[in-house]
Design a protein around this motif. Structure first.
Motif, PDB file in Angstrom:
ATOM      1  N   ARG A  11      33.441  53.916  32.145  1.00 42.77           N
ATOM      2  CA  ARG A  11      34.578  53.032  31.811  1.00 42.77           C
ATOM      3  C   ARG A  11      34.304  51.591  32.219  1.00 42.77           C
ATOM      4  O   ARG A  11      34.914  50.682  31.689  1.00 42.77           O
ATOM      5  N   GLU A  12      33.426  51.391  33.207  1.00 37.58           N
ATOM      6  CA  GLU A  12      33.121  50.042  33.695  1.00 37.58           C
ATOM      7  C   GLU A  12      34.410  49.238  33.857  1.00 37.58           C
ATOM      8  O   GLU A  12      34.640  48.249  33.168  1.00 37.58           O
ATOM      9  N   PRO A  13      35.258  49.634  34.800  1.00 40.36           N
ATOM     10  CA  PRO A  13      36.606  49.083  34.900  1.00 40.36           C
ATOM     11  C   PRO A  13      36.699  47.695  35.531  1.00 40.36           C
ATOM     12  O   PRO A  13      37.788  47.191  35.754  1.00 40.36           O
ATOM     13  N   TRP A  14      35.588  47.048  35.791  1.00 40.03           N
ATOM     14  CA  TRP A  14      35.588  45.769  36.487  1.00 40.03           C
ATOM     15  C   TRP A  14      35.473  44.583  35.534  1.00 40.03           C
ATOM     16  O   TRP A  14      34.992  44.699  34.416  1.00 40.03           O
ATOM     17  N   ARG A  15      35.924  43.457  36.048  1.00 37.67           N
ATOM     18  CA  ARG A  15      35.752  42.169  35.377  1.00 37.67           C
ATOM     19  C   ARG A  15      35.670  41.125  36.479  1.00 37.67           C
ATOM     20  O   ARG A  15      36.254  41.290  37.548  1.00 37.67           O
ATOM     21  N   PHE A  16      34.934  40.051  36.235  1.00 41.45           N
ATOM     22  CA  PHE A  16      34.686  39.045  37.264  1.00 41.45           C
ATOM     23  C   PHE A  16      35.088  37.663  36.747  1.00 41.45           C
ATOM     24  O   PHE A  16      34.751  37.297  35.620  1.00 41.45           O
ATOM     25  N   ILE A  17      35.790  36.918  37.574  1.00 48.28           N
ATOM     26  CA  ILE A  17      36.144  35.533  37.251  1.00 48.28           C
ATOM     27  C   ILE A  17      35.468  34.674  38.318  1.00 48.28           C
ATOM     28  O   ILE A  17      35.795  34.789  39.507  1.00 48.28           O
ATOM     29  N   VAL A  18      34.526  33.841  37.903  1.00 44.81           N
ATOM     30  CA  VAL A  18      33.748  33.031  38.835  1.00 44.81           C
ATOM     31  C   VAL A  18      34.316  31.620  38.880  1.00 44.81           C
ATOM     32  O   VAL A  18      34.597  31.016  37.843  1.00 44.81           O
ATOM     33  N   PHE A  19      34.475  31.102  40.090  1.00 48.17           N
ATOM     34  CA  PHE A  19      34.999  29.756  40.304  1.00 48.17           C
ATOM     35  C   PHE A  19      33.937  28.904  40.996  1.00 48.17           C
ATOM     36  O   PHE A  19      33.556  29.187  42.140  1.00 48.17           O
ATOM     37  N   LEU A  20      33.469  27.873  40.295  1.00 47.08           N
ATOM     38  CA  LEU A  20      32.497  26.923  40.816  1.00 47.08           C
ATOM     39  C   LEU A  20      33.032  25.512  40.611  1.00 47.08           C
ATOM     40  O   LEU A  20      33.878  25.282  39.742  1.00 47.08           O
ATOM     41  N   ILE A  55      33.092  26.394  50.708  1.00 47.74           N
ATOM     42  CA  ILE A  55      32.434  27.627  50.247  1.00 47.74           C
ATOM     43  C   ILE A  55      31.852  27.362  48.857  1.00 47.74           C
ATOM     44  O   ILE A  55      32.545  26.875  47.970  1.00 47.74           O
ATOM     45  N   PRO A  56      30.568  27.676  48.644  1.00 56.17           N
ATOM     46  CA  PRO A  56      29.928  27.339  47.367  1.00 56.17           C
ATOM     47  C   PRO A  56      30.509  28.015  46.122  1.00 56.17           C
ATOM     48  O   PRO A  56      30.555  27.411  45.055  1.00 56.17           O
ATOM     49  N   ALA A  57      30.931  29.259  46.242  1.00 56.99           N
ATOM     50  CA  ALA A  57      31.404  29.964  45.044  1.00 56.99           C
ATOM     51  C   ALA A  57      32.411  31.039  45.416  1.00 56.99           C
ATOM     52  O   ALA A  57      32.381  31.591  46.515  1.00 56.99           O
ATOM     53  N   PHE A  58      33.292  31.314  44.473  1.00 57.48           N
ATOM     54  CA  PHE A  58      34.260  32.402  44.601  1.00 57.48           C
ATOM     55  C   PHE A  58      34.138  33.280  43.362  1.00 57.48           C
ATOM     56  O   PHE A  58      33.973  32.777  42.255  1.00 57.48           O
ATOM     57  N   VAL A  59      34.235  34.584  43.568  1.00 59.65           N
ATOM     58  CA  VAL A  59      34.311  35.526  42.451  1.00 59.65           C
ATOM     59  C   VAL A  59      35.553  36.368  42.675  1.00 59.65           C
ATOM     60  O   VAL A  59      35.680  37.035  43.705  1.00 59.65           O
ATOM     61  N   VAL A  60      36.471  36.311  41.726  1.00 59.54           N
ATOM     62  CA  VAL A  60      37.649  37.179  41.781  1.00 59.54           C
ATOM     63  C   VAL A  60      37.296  38.423  40.986  1.00 59.54           C
ATOM     64  O   VAL A  60      36.906  38.341  39.812  1.00 59.54           O
ATOM     65  N   VAL A  61      37.391  39.568  41.650  1.00 53.88           N
ATOM     66  CA  VAL A  61      37.078  40.846  41.006  1.00 53.88           C
ATOM     67  C   VAL A  61      38.391  41.477  40.578  1.00 53.88           C
ATOM     68  O   VAL A  61      39.313  41.614  41.383  1.00 53.88           O
ATOM     69  N   VAL A  62      38.467  41.823  39.291  1.00 50.34           N
ATOM     70  CA  VAL A  62      39.678  42.452  38.760  1.00 50.34           C
ATOM     71  C   VAL A  62      39.332  43.782  38.115  1.00 50.34           C
ATOM     72  O   VAL A  62      38.196  44.019  37.698  1.00 50.34           O
ATOM     73  N   MET A  63      40.333  44.643  38.044  1.00 51.18           N
ATOM     74  CA  MET A  63      40.173  45.969  37.469  1.00 51.18           C
ATOM     75  C   MET A  63      41.315  46.216  36.501  1.00 51.18           C
ATOM     76  O   MET A  63      42.459  45.863  36.787  1.00 51.18           O
TER      77      MET A  63
END
Length: 166
Positions: A11-20, A55-63
């Motif tokens: 199902r690969e239930p993940w998604r990533f939103i990267v903030f730079l 902080i250099p980068a943020f990744v918000v992990v969503v499902m």
């Protein structure tokens, strides 16, 4: 590496939103705004704001949050494994990751302002960068204290663990 986590029926239930860069500034401003609404334990202090911006980068992990409990739990476990894979692969390369589950991740206005879609659950905000120092490993409870081995359920007699000679 992260997406090689086991996940039921692929199902690969993940998604990533990267903030730079300016995206990172937007994320931090949204976090600050949410804190200022007074719904959360404490407002963001100026020094915390500066620290987040460094902080250099943020990744918000969503499902994608499936309403069926069994599917939700399988997907929850898969996304957790995905995040751990991500952390381990990053650590191997000298990159530090902090998995943050600040209370703001449950706010619908936070979701709307960072691009989380309806029906998605924010799993955490990953703070990513090169650490100035490596924290000491914390003591863990021994596996012997967390393990029950049953050889004959009727007797329910605990056994003593011995190391297997290799």
């Amino acid at each position: 590496m992260a997406i090689w986590a086991p996940n039921h029926k692929m199902r690969e239930p993940w998604r990533f939103i990267v903030f730079l860069d300016e995206g990172k500034q937007h994320l931090v401003e949204v976090l600050k705004s949410e804190k200022e609404k007074g719904k959360f334990p404490r407002p963001m202090k100026p020094e915390r704001l500066e620290q987040l911006l460094s902080i250099p980068a943020f990744v918000v992990v969503v499902m994608q949050a499936d309403p069926r409990p069994m599917i939700f739990e399988e997907d929850f476990a898969a996304v957790s494994a995905c995040i751990q894979n991500f952390q381990l692969a990053a650590w191997e390369r000298g990159i530090g990751i902090l998995w943050n589950t600040d209370p703001t991740i449950y706010s619908p206005t936070f979701h709307a302002q960072i691009g989380v879609k309806p029906g998605e659950k924010v799993f955490g905000i990953m703070q990513i960068g090169y650490p100035d120092m490596t924290p000491k490993a914390q003591q863990r409870t021994s596996v012997e204290e967390k393990l029950t081995v049953i050889t004959d359920f009727a007797k329910r007699k605990p056994i003593t663990l011995r190391r297997h000679p290799l």
